[in-house]
Design a protein around this motif. Sequence first.
Motif, mmCIF file in Angstrom:
data_model
loop_
_atom_site.group_PDB
_atom_site.id
_atom_site.type_symbol
_atom_site.label_atom_id
_atom_site.label_comp_id
_atom_site.label_asym_id
_atom_site.label_seq_id
_atom_site.Cartn_x
_atom_site.Cartn_y
_atom_site.Cartn_z
ATOM 1 N N UNK A 109 -8.996 7.120 3.139
ATOM 2 C CA UNK A 109 -8.796 6.892 4.566
ATOM 3 C C UNK A 109 -9.946 6.079 5.162
ATOM 4 N N UNK A 110 -11.159 6.320 4.685
ATOM 5 C CA UNK A 110 -12.301 5.558 5.185
ATOM 6 C C UNK A 110 -12.203 4.091 4.769
ATOM 7 N N UNK A 139 -0.067 2.938 6.335
ATOM 8 C CA UNK A 139 -0.468 2.257 5.113
ATOM 9 C C UNK A 139 -1.266 3.105 4.128
ATOM 10 N N UNK A 140 -1.467 4.408 4.409
ATOM 11 C CA UNK A 140 -2.308 5.196 3.509
ATOM 12 C C UNK A 140 -1.671 5.327 2.121
ATOM 13 N N UNK A 208 -4.443 -3.143 2.735
ATOM 14 C CA UNK A 208 -4.780 -2.632 4.066
ATOM 15 C C UNK A 208 -4.298 -3.551 5.180
ATOM 16 N N UNK A 209 -4.252 -4.848 4.901
ATOM 17 C CA UNK A 209 -3.979 -5.828 5.966
ATOM 18 C C UNK A 209 -2.568 -6.396 5.891
ATOM 19 N N UNK A 210 -2.135 -6.709 4.686
ATOM 20 C CA UNK A 210 -0.802 -7.301 4.528
ATOM 21 C C UNK A 210 0.259 -6.204 4.501
ATOM 22 N N UNK A 211 1.486 -6.627 4.246
ATOM 23 C CA UNK A 211 2.591 -5.673 4.123
ATOM 24 C C UNK A 211 2.975 -5.417 2.672
#
Length: 319
Positions: A109-110, A139-140, A208-211
Amino acid sequence: MGFSSKAMAASSDPLGVLQILWESLHLPIKSGQLFFPILLLSLLSSSLLFFCYFSIAPIPLDLVSKISILLEETNHRPPDLLLDIERDLRDFAGLATSITLFFFFSSLFLVLATLYTFAMAYSNRNITPKDLLLRIARRWYQTMITRLYVVLLTAGLGLLSSLGVGTAKLVSDGSSAAFSFGLSLAGLLLLLYLYLLTRWSMSLVIAAVEETWGIGALSWSVELYIGNKKRGIVLTLMLLAIKVAIYGAFAAVMMASGPPQPTEAPMAIVYIVAAADALWDLYSMAVYTVFYYECRKSHGLEYTGLHAALVRVNAVVVH
């Protein structure tokens, strides 16, 4: 008009290694108030991790001493030695597994929160704590699967490297040629590790950023890495060198204080190392975030369209 076109051309020029490192230093500041809780949680998590492993360190040390007694050719072994070894193994496995699982998910999560916060800061987007929590909730799982792929690939590479070095050592005859071959093999394995680690680290940013995620994130990192290998390897080498220096300094201090006694180790040193490790991990994530966008830019992919899509996705989730 001429000045603006020059500025645009300058802004599209690829950043060098030192420029990426310098740009990464600005991301925590650009992240605003979101960085402060991330920093506190990272310091707390790292300190707890070091404390937990130091707390259970006497168990494997005691286990090693009992196994050494078992292997000795003597008739003066304790009667319940095998039962004690079995109990120590069970206790250590249970504690180590619980600690590892807890910190795997807490660090997950961090990492997700940090990478997404840095990505938004790099693209000059302001996000609220609510936006960040929504992104983590969405997104986790995808980030976890991507991270598990990275862990498995790292373990596989380590196993293959160990087998390769072990085989080379067995077939060598102790000559200078065999020694040179061993050094060459170790150098090649190091380069391979640096090459793959850069891609794997960038795949976490992508998740983390994309899909995309998992195999998709790893494949996307392969494509983006084309033409950017030298910068990536140098960046990873520099980041790893400082990481090794942190732990090397810690090991040197502990060895200078006498025989290894984890329960009596000065906790101030432990917490200093934990803090340094946490801060360097945050900076490393900032570096890989900037490097990811540099790779996109080198392929003619600007980040504005991506984040416009993310805005639409988050809007759908909110509504």
